[in-house]
Design an enzyme around this catalytic site. Sequence first.
Site, PDB file in Angstrom:
ATOM      1  CE1 TYR A 227     113.101  85.636  59.136  1.00  6.34           C
ATOM      2  CE2 TYR A 227     111.887  85.982  57.107  1.00  6.34           C
ATOM      3  CZ  TYR A 227     112.760  86.444  58.075  1.00  6.34           C
ATOM      4  OH  TYR A 227     113.279  87.702  57.975  1.00  6.34           O
TER       5      TYR A 227
ATOM      6  CE  LYS B  96     123.733  87.689  70.751  1.00  5.84           C
ATOM      7  NZ  LYS B  96     124.676  88.811  70.765  1.00  5.84           N
TER       8      LYS B  96
ATOM      9  CG  ASP C  47     126.294  90.691  68.578  1.00  9.26           C
ATOM     10  OD1 ASP C  47     126.826  89.635  68.186  1.00  9.26           O
ATOM     11  OD2 ASP C  47     126.103  90.933  69.776  1.00  9.26           O
TER      12      ASP C  47
ATOM     13  CG  ASP D 228     115.217  88.877  55.597  1.00 12.00           C
ATOM     14  OD1 ASP D 228     115.577  89.459  54.554  1.00 12.00           O
ATOM     15  OD2 ASP D 228     114.051  88.931  56.030  1.00 12.00           O
TER      16      ASP D 228
END
Length: 361
Positions: free
Chosen positions: A124, A192, A226, A250
Amino acid sequence: MKRKVTLIPGDGIGPEVSLAARRCIEATGVAIDWEIAEAGSDVMEKKGTPLPDEVIASVRKNKIAIKGPVTTPVGSGFRSVNVALRKELDLFACLRPCKLYAGVRALHPAIDLIIVRENTEDLYAGIEFEEKSKEAAALVQKIKEWNPKARFNPDPAISIKPISESATRRIVRFAFETALKNGRKKVTAVHKANIMKCTDGLFLRTARDVAKAYEGKIQFEDRIVDNMCMQLVQRPNDYDVLVLPNLYGDIISDLCAGLIGGLGIAPGANIGDDTALFEATHGSAPKYKGLNKANPTAMILSGVLMLRHMGEAAAADRLENAVAKVLKEGRSVTYDLKADRHDPTAAGTSQMADAVIRAMK
Ligand code: NAD
């Protein structure tokens, strides 16, 4: 003395849900002097910018603001007003409590999670290069020099993902302090790092380091994003406070909104060292603009967070209890909370706000 608060109505359904929230906040009796500041697509037409300087100046001066959603054009057009406000005012922490209220239909019988999302960096950051631009080509060239193994398809567009130790330290500390303040037991860092060893790796290493200072008081663990999605759908109550970089924060916020009855319910706050801006998790839902249909609960509950932030705990409790009562009764609620979305007895935005105000009396 009346406290000055900036009110940014926003666009799309923003003005309707903001007005509903304003009326409910006023009904608590807390004296507020509203300073209205217009931002968004409607202002863009009049002033040539969706975020006039006076909006930022007003929030900076009053140090407290509540904002309706603002549309961001997809793929092209002006950059997000929401992201710009958070970055400009260094509102580094996005706090999104996800609590299931009685009477709201959901997958699980009880949920009470807190999401803490980093607000200032990650994908972002707004550092992007278009496909076929000379900057993107130069960047590809440079990266190939630095890393001969790097492979690119022809003419890629590129977005940069900066993650820093300082911003991570600040947000993880904020998550632990939020856990302590709210009597929570555990913080889970979401990442991740198995794939993005530099950026997410730094996020995880820093989170582990910050966690050491809270050993014995708050538990700490981490999850790969995930896997986190699956776990939240199946066993949300194994989790308590989640801390995430901007993008995952988000996405997981909307997933958790889905677990507590939908976006119409999920409130939020953007918090900096001395300034705070309160807003729902949802966007401007343009298809419902002006129809008096959108659920005002997320904005009203954002108002509850604002009242707590202002030190008005009794008023915040009164307003939250009134919302809980209306949700539990399930009568004066908007279409999205009815079993049948076409239920003709569904309340409009302003009628649901009226019911909340009545429930406070
Ligand atoms: P959205 O949150 O506006 O809508 C997603 C879905 O949820 C839609 O079906 C919508 O009708 C429904 N919904 C949202 N709020 C609701 C409410 N209060 N009551 C009932 N139903 C509600 O997300 P989107 O469609 O992806 O985005 C629309 C615009 O909003 C985009 O321009 C996006 O950039 C912007 N946006 C702004 C903010 C913000 O201002 N902070 C946040 C998210 C998205």
